[in-house]
Design a protein around this motif. Structure first.
Motif, PDB file in Angstrom:
ATOM      1  N   ARG A  11      -1.680  18.084  48.174  1.00  0.00           N
ATOM      2  CA  ARG A  11      -1.249  19.477  47.989  1.00  0.00           C
ATOM      3  C   ARG A  11      -1.089  20.221  49.327  1.00  0.00           C
ATOM      4  NH1 ARG A  11      -0.592  23.052  43.910  1.00  0.00           N
ATOM      5  NH2 ARG A  11      -1.506  21.614  42.404  1.00  0.00           N
ATOM      6  N   PRO A  12      -2.069  20.182  50.243  1.00  0.00           N
ATOM      7  CA  PRO A  12      -1.873  20.920  51.506  1.00  0.00           C
ATOM      8  C   PRO A  12      -0.673  20.418  52.312  1.00  0.00           C
ATOM      9  CG  PRO A  12      -4.164  20.183  51.289  1.00  0.00           C
ATOM     10  CD  PRO A  12      -3.390  19.568  50.169  1.00  0.00           C
ATOM     11  N   ILE A  13      -0.388  19.142  52.203  1.00  0.00           N
ATOM     12  CA  ILE A  13       0.759  18.566  52.908  1.00  0.00           C
ATOM     13  C   ILE A  13       2.052  19.096  52.291  1.00  0.00           C
ATOM     14  CG2 ILE A  13       1.979  16.390  53.342  1.00  0.00           C
ATOM     15  CD1 ILE A  13      -0.869  15.111  53.506  1.00  0.00           C
ATOM     16  N   PHE A  14       2.107  19.144  50.974  1.00  0.00           N
ATOM     17  CA  PHE A  14       3.286  19.691  50.295  1.00  0.00           C
ATOM     18  C   PHE A  14       3.475  21.165  50.631  1.00  0.00           C
ATOM     19  CE2 PHE A  14       2.416  16.422  46.767  1.00  0.00           C
ATOM     20  CZ  PHE A  14       3.314  15.519  47.289  1.00  0.00           C
ATOM     21  N   GLU A  15       2.390  21.916  50.632  1.00  0.00           N
ATOM     22  CA  GLU A  15       2.482  23.348  50.921  1.00  0.00           C
ATOM     23  C   GLU A  15       2.991  23.576  52.340  1.00  0.00           C
ATOM     24  OE1 GLU A  15      -1.467  24.594  49.828  1.00  0.00           O
ATOM     25  OE2 GLU A  15      -0.900  24.829  47.707  1.00  0.00           O
ATOM     26  N   VAL A  50       4.644  20.072  45.121  1.00  0.00           N
ATOM     27  CA  VAL A  50       3.828  21.130  44.517  1.00  0.00           C
ATOM     28  C   VAL A  50       4.164  21.259  43.031  1.00  0.00           C
ATOM     29  CG1 VAL A  50       3.393  23.621  44.476  1.00  0.00           C
ATOM     30  CG2 VAL A  50       3.461  22.412  46.667  1.00  0.00           C
ATOM     31  N   PHE A  51       5.448  21.244  42.714  1.00  0.00           N
ATOM     32  CA  PHE A  51       5.882  21.348  41.315  1.00  0.00           C
ATOM     33  C   PHE A  51       5.281  20.228  40.470  1.00  0.00           C
ATOM     34  CE2 PHE A  51       8.865  19.911  38.043  1.00  0.00           C
ATOM     35  CZ  PHE A  51       8.909  21.031  37.224  1.00  0.00           C
ATOM     36  N   ARG A  52       5.351  19.011  40.975  1.00  0.00           N
ATOM     37  CA  ARG A  52       4.829  17.879  40.199  1.00  0.00           C
ATOM     38  C   ARG A  52       3.320  17.959  40.027  1.00  0.00           C
ATOM     39  NH1 ARG A  52       8.653  12.767  41.893  1.00  0.00           N
ATOM     40  NH2 ARG A  52      10.442  13.481  40.682  1.00  0.00           N
ATOM     41  N   LEU A  53       2.620  18.404  41.052  1.00  0.00           N
ATOM     42  CA  LEU A  53       1.171  18.573  40.911  1.00  0.00           C
ATOM     43  C   LEU A  53       0.863  19.637  39.860  1.00  0.00           C
ATOM     44  CD1 LEU A  53      -0.121  18.408  44.591  1.00  0.00           C
ATOM     45  CD2 LEU A  53      -0.391  16.675  42.804  1.00  0.00           C
ATOM     46  N   ASP A  54       1.567  20.751  39.940  1.00  0.00           N
ATOM     47  CA  ASP A  54       1.340  21.830  38.979  1.00  0.00           C
ATOM     48  C   ASP A  54       1.692  21.379  37.558  1.00  0.00           C
ATOM     49  OD1 ASP A  54       0.502  23.449  41.037  1.00  0.00           O
ATOM     50  OD2 ASP A  54       2.357  24.626  41.124  1.00  0.00           O
ATOM     51  N   ARG A  55       2.778  20.683  37.410  1.00  0.00           N
ATOM     52  CA  ARG A  55       3.202  20.209  36.093  1.00  0.00           C
ATOM     53  C   ARG A  55       2.198  19.212  35.506  1.00  0.00           C
ATOM     54  NH1 ARG A  55       8.592  16.941  35.644  1.00  0.00           N
ATOM     55  NH2 ARG A  55       7.174  15.315  36.231  1.00  0.00           N
ATOM     56  N   ALA A  56       1.592  18.411  36.364  1.00  0.00           N
ATOM     57  CA  ALA A  56       0.610  17.435  35.905  1.00  0.00           C
ATOM     58  C   ALA A  56      -0.723  18.105  35.544  1.00  0.00           C
ATOM     59  CB  ALA A  56       0.390  16.372  36.969  1.00  0.00           C
ATOM     60  N   GLY A  57      -0.841  19.404  35.850  1.00  0.00           N
ATOM     61  CA  GLY A  57      -2.076  20.118  35.528  1.00  0.00           C
ATOM     62  C   GLY A  57      -3.188  19.815  36.495  1.00  0.00           C
ATOM     63  N   ASN A  58      -2.813  19.414  37.693  1.00  0.00           N
ATOM     64  CA  ASN A  58      -3.815  19.074  38.692  1.00  0.00           C
ATOM     65  C   ASN A  58      -4.158  20.253  39.590  1.00  0.00           C
ATOM     66  OD1 ASN A  58      -3.944  16.400  37.882  1.00  0.00           O
ATOM     67  ND2 ASN A  58      -2.260  15.804  39.200  1.00  0.00           N
ATOM     68  N   LEU A  61       4.993  10.663  48.141  1.00  0.00           N
ATOM     69  CA  LEU A  61       3.829  11.439  47.716  1.00  0.00           C
ATOM     70  C   LEU A  61       4.135  12.259  46.468  1.00  0.00           C
ATOM     71  CD1 LEU A  61       2.405  12.649  51.141  1.00  0.00           C
ATOM     72  CD2 LEU A  61       1.266  11.123  49.502  1.00  0.00           C
ATOM     73  N   ALA A  62       5.330  12.816  46.396  1.00  0.00           N
ATOM     74  CA  ALA A  62       5.696  13.601  45.210  1.00  0.00           C
ATOM     75  C   ALA A  62       5.694  12.724  43.962  1.00  0.00           C
ATOM     76  CB  ALA A  62       7.060  14.264  45.411  1.00  0.00           C
ATOM     77  N   ALA A  82      11.331  18.558  49.478  1.00  0.00           N
ATOM     78  CA  ALA A  82      10.361  17.510  49.122  1.00  0.00           C
ATOM     79  C   ALA A  82       8.970  18.113  48.950  1.00  0.00           C
ATOM     80  CB  ALA A  82      10.350  16.413  50.177  1.00  0.00           C
ATOM     81  N   GLY A  83       8.602  19.071  49.814  1.00  0.00           N
ATOM     82  CA  GLY A  83       7.322  19.758  49.671  1.00  0.00           C
ATOM     83  C   GLY A  83       7.253  20.562  48.384  1.00  0.00           C
ATOM     84  N   GLU A  84       8.324  21.273  48.087  1.00  0.00           N
ATOM     85  CA  GLU A  84       8.369  22.072  46.851  1.00  0.00           C
ATOM     86  C   GLU A  84       8.302  21.172  45.620  1.00  0.00           C
ATOM     87  OE1 GLU A  84      11.985  24.233  47.522  1.00  0.00           O
ATOM     88  OE2 GLU A  84      11.012  25.670  48.882  1.00  0.00           O
ATOM     89  N   LEU A  85       8.980  20.033  45.674  1.00  0.00           N
ATOM     90  CA  LEU A  85       8.929  19.091  44.559  1.00  0.00           C
ATOM     91  C   LEU A  85       7.501  18.569  44.362  1.00  0.00           C
ATOM     92  CD1 LEU A  85      10.273  17.340  42.383  1.00  0.00           C
ATOM     93  CD2 LEU A  85      10.744  15.650  44.188  1.00  0.00           C
TER      94      LEU A  85
END
Length: 173
Positions: free
Chosen positions: A140-144, A162-170, A131-132, A157-160
């Motif tokens: 996102r809720p699963i990662f959180e 969230v980081f990738r979603l944030d970095r992608a600007g999503n 998923l990451a 893995a959850g933190e990664l």
């Protein structure tokens, strides 16, 4: 099929893949379903050569599923994944999963989201890792939730994710 010190794992895996060439998709899925889950990376079971034989067969079945694009294999593969990465063999799982669905990433996201809450840590870890890579905002809720896990690998893995979603600007507005 003789496995031993004179047969490198890549050859054993290739031989397993070849042995499934004449089998039906259903037989491939049945072989995968019959395979016991791989033990956690820190398990003493990895001291037993039979565990490595099973891991080689698992890897071969992942390759066969990728070649045939067997979507029904996705949960079977994740449900048998090791918690950790013994011999660095699990990190290639995502390539097989991605080959199965390419280019339908949404289908892989859905399958992984369903398995990211599994009771099996290995299933959770590799579903979250996939998923990451996919970086789909739906996860996102699963990662959180995973970021709060007492298991370090799951938490990371959850933190990664969230980081990738944030970095992608999503991020949600």
């Amino acid at each position: 099929m003789a496995e031993g010190p004179d047969r490198p794992p890549h050859q054993v895996i290739a031989d397993h893949v070849a042995s499934f060439a004449a089998r039906t998709d259903e037989e491939v899925l049945q072989a995968l379903a019959a395979l016991a889950p791989l033990p956690d990376e820190d398990s003493a079971e990895w001291d037993d050569e039979q565990t490595w034989d099973r891991a080689n067969l698992y890897t071969a079945l992942a390759d066969v599923a990728a070649i045939r694009r067997l979507r029904a294999a996705i949960p079977l593969l994740l449900e048998r994944a090791s918690f950790g990465d013994p011999g660095e063999m699990m990190r290639g799982l995502r390539h097989s999963l991605e080959a199965i669905v390419n280019p339908d990433w949404g289908a892989l996201t859905t399958a992984c989201m369903d398995l990211a809450a599994s009771d099996r840590p290995g299933t959770r870890l590799w579903a979250l890792t996939q998923l990451a890579t996919l970086a789909d905002e739906r996860a996102r809720p699963i990662f959180e939730a995973a970021s709060e896990s007492p298991l370090q690998e799951i938490r990371e893995a959850g933190e990664l994710g969230v980081f990738r979603l944030d970095r992608a600007g999503n991020t949600e507005d």
